[in-house]
Design an enzyme around this catalytic site. Structure first.
Site, PDB file in Angstrom:
ATOM      1  N   SER A  33      53.522   5.763  41.662  1.00 43.68           N
ATOM      2  CA  SER A  33      53.214   6.922  40.819  1.00 43.68           C
ATOM      3  C   SER A  33      53.625   6.615  39.373  1.00 43.68           C
ATOM      4  O   SER A  33      53.200   7.309  38.437  1.00 43.68           O
ATOM      5  CB  SER A  33      53.934   8.173  41.330  1.00 43.68           C
ATOM      6  OG  SER A  33      55.288   7.894  41.634  1.00 43.68           O
ATOM      7  N   ASP A  71      57.657   0.464  45.979  1.00 46.80           N
ATOM      8  CA  ASP A  71      56.283   0.578  46.473  1.00 46.80           C
ATOM      9  C   ASP A  71      55.533  -0.735  46.307  1.00 46.80           C
ATOM     10  O   ASP A  71      55.648  -1.400  45.269  1.00 46.80           O
ATOM     11  CB  ASP A  71      55.538   1.637  45.646  1.00 46.80           C
ATOM     12  CG  ASP A  71      55.217   2.880  46.453  1.00 46.80           C
ATOM     13  OD1 ASP A  71      55.296   2.825  47.696  1.00 46.80           O
ATOM     14  OD2 ASP A  71      54.894   3.897  45.830  1.00 46.80           O
ATOM     15  N   LYS A 100      57.687  -0.084  50.541  1.00 48.53           N
ATOM     16  CA  LYS A 100      56.833   0.938  51.172  1.00 48.53           C
ATOM     17  C   LYS A 100      55.382   0.541  50.961  1.00 48.53           C
ATOM     18  O   LYS A 100      55.014   0.101  49.868  1.00 48.53           O
ATOM     19  CB  LYS A 100      57.093   2.312  50.563  1.00 48.53           C
ATOM     20  CG  LYS A 100      56.137   3.387  51.076  1.00 48.53           C
ATOM     21  CD  LYS A 100      56.602   4.770  50.710  1.00 48.53           C
ATOM     22  CE  LYS A 100      56.238   5.238  49.330  1.00 48.53           C
ATOM     23  NZ  LYS A 100      54.783   5.185  48.979  1.00 48.53           N
ATOM     24  N   GLU A 102      51.166   1.789  51.863  1.00 49.18           N
ATOM     25  CA  GLU A 102      50.282   2.861  52.327  1.00 49.18           C
ATOM     26  C   GLU A 102      49.324   2.345  53.392  1.00 49.18           C
ATOM     27  O   GLU A 102      48.729   1.276  53.224  1.00 49.18           O
ATOM     28  CB  GLU A 102      49.476   3.418  51.146  1.00 49.18           C
ATOM     29  CG  GLU A 102      50.337   4.138  50.134  1.00 49.18           C
ATOM     30  CD  GLU A 102      49.512   4.787  49.012  1.00 49.18           C
ATOM     31  OE1 GLU A 102      48.282   4.907  49.142  1.00 49.18           O
ATOM     32  OE2 GLU A 102      50.144   5.171  48.008  1.00 49.18           O
ATOM     33  N   GLU A 169      52.420  12.209  53.603  1.00 44.70           N
ATOM     34  CA  GLU A 169      52.040  12.883  52.358  1.00 44.70           C
ATOM     35  C   GLU A 169      50.922  13.904  52.589  1.00 44.70           C
ATOM     36  O   GLU A 169      49.877  13.568  53.159  1.00 44.70           O
ATOM     37  CB  GLU A 169      51.610  11.861  51.291  1.00 44.70           C
ATOM     38  CG  GLU A 169      51.202  12.557  49.986  1.00 44.70           C
ATOM     39  CD  GLU A 169      51.163  11.667  48.758  1.00 44.70           C
ATOM     40  OE1 GLU A 169      51.554  10.485  48.855  1.00 44.70           O
ATOM     41  OE2 GLU A 169      50.738  12.163  47.696  1.00 44.70           O
TER      42      GLU A 169
HETATM   43  O1  KIV Z   1      54.447   6.607  44.435  1.00 44.12           O
HETATM   44  C1  KIV Z   1      55.087   7.581  44.841  1.00 44.12           C
HETATM   45  O2  KIV Z   1      55.731   8.287  44.055  1.00 44.12           O
HETATM   46  C2  KIV Z   1      55.058   7.886  46.249  1.00 44.12           C
HETATM   47  C3  KIV Z   1      55.652   9.182  46.676  1.00 44.12           C
HETATM   48  C4  KIV Z   1      54.706  10.252  46.339  1.00 44.12           C
HETATM   49  C5  KIV Z   1      56.012   9.194  48.111  1.00 44.12           C
HETATM   50  O3  KIV Z   1      54.540   7.140  47.029  1.00 44.12           O
END
Ligand code: KIV
Length: 259
Positions: A33, A71, A100, A102, A169
Site C-alpha cells: 500500500s 509485502d 506476505k 497475495e 481482506e
Molecule cells: O499493503 C497493505 O497495506 C496490506 C494490508 C492492507 C493488509 O496488504
C-alpha cells in the site's frame, strides 16, 4: 497467538515505525500500500521490489519489539517459485522476519518454496488488490455461498502450504468467522469483521493521511489537518518576519563586518 486479538498496522518509514512500535502493536507490515499512500500511485501494482527493500530496511532500523513482515510486491513471486524465493530472501536481508504474499491455491507452491527456504510466510486472501484488474475492482468478497467456499479452499491451501498466518481482506464477517474457526493458524482481518484472530489497518488511514480511505477503516486522529495548520503557520510567520526570532539565531563572536 491463535484466539488472541493480534494488533497489526502498516508502517513504511523510520519515524512512523518508531511510533507504532512504541505504541505496542504486535505486528508491523511494510505493505505494498506504500505505492498508494506514500508514493502517490493509483494502485499497489506500482510498488517494486526495490521500493519494498528500501522501506523495509528503514522500518527495520526503527523496530525494537514488534514482529516485522514485508509485502512481496506485484511481479516479485508470480513468475516462478524460485523467483519468489529470491525476492523473499531480498526482503529478509533488508530486515523482514516474514513475508506476505497475495493469493490462495494458485500460489500455494510459492508459499511452500519460500517456507522451505526458511522464511515464514503470511498469506493474503479475499480481496487481493494486486489482482484488482482481473477481479474488476475492489468489491467485498465471500458474501455468497460459492465465493465463501472459494475463500475457505484458498485459506486451507495457504495453511497446508505452510503459512503461519493469513490476512483476510474485505470478506463478509460470517465467511471470515468460518475461516477463522476452520484454520489452526491466526487470521488477521482488514474490513472482514470482528470474528478474526487479529486486525490490521493502514497507518495513513488510522491517522487521517490517506486521500481515499476505504469504508472499513477507522480514523483515530486527523493528523493531516494538524500538519496543514502547522505548515500554514510557518509560512505566515516567515512572511511576516516573525520567524526566525532571537531564540533561533546564532550570533558572531567577533566583529565580522571587517571580513
Ligand atoms: O499493503 C497493505 O497495506 C496490506 C494490508 C492492507 C493488509 O496488504
Amino acid at each position: 497467538m491463535k484466539g488472541s486479538r493480534i494488533v497489526a498496522i502498516t508502517a513504511y518509514d523510520y519515524p512512523t515505525a518508531r511510533i507504532v512500535d512504541e505504541a505496542g502493536v504486535d505486528v508491523i507490515l511494510v505493505g505494498d500500500s506504500l505505492a498508494m499512500v506514500v508514493l502517490g500511485y493509483p494502485s499497489t501494482l506500482n510498488a517494486t521490489l526495490d521500493d519494498m527493500v528500501r522501506h523495509t530496511a528503514a522500518v527495520a532500523r526503527a523496530v525494537r519489539r514488534a514482529h516485522l513482515v514485508a509485502d512481496m510486491p506485484f511481479g516479485s513471486y508470480e513468475p516462478s517459485p524460485s523467483k519468489a524465493v529470491e525476492s523473499a530472501v531480498n526482503l529478509v536481508r533488508a530486515g523482514a522476519e516474514a513475508v506476505k504474499l497475495e493469493g490462495g491455491s494458485e500460489y500455494a507452491d510459492r508459499i511452500r518454496e519460500i517456507v522451505k527456504a526458511g522464511v515464514p510466510v503470511m498469506g493474503h486472501i479475499g480481496l487481493t488488490p494486486q489482482r484488482h484488474l482481473r477481479l474488476g475492482g475492489y468489491r467485498p468478497r465471500g458474501r455468497r455461498l460459492g465465493e465463501a467456499r472459494e475463500i475457505l479452499l484458498d485459506a486451507e491451501a495457504v495453511e497446508q502450504a505452510g503459512a503461519y498466518s493469513v490476512v483476510l481482506e474485505f470478506v463478509a464477517e460470517e465467511t471470515a468467522e468460518l475461516v477463522t474457526r476452520r484454520l489452526s493458524i491466526p487470521t488477521i482481518c482488514i474490513g472482514s469483521g470482528r470474528k478474526c484472530d487479529g486486525q490490521i489497518l493502514v497507518f495513513h488511514d488510522v491517522v487521517g493521511l490517506s486521500d481515499h480511505p476505504p469504508p472499513f477503516a477507522k480514523m483515530y486522529v486527523n493528523v493531516r489537518s494538524i500538519l496543514l495548520d502547522a505548515v500554514k503557520k510557518y509560512a505566515e510567520e516567515v512572511r511576516k518576519g516573525v520567524f526566525p526570532s532571537e531564540e533561533h539565531v546564532v550570533h558572531a563572536k567577533e566583529d565580522v563586518s571587517r571580513a
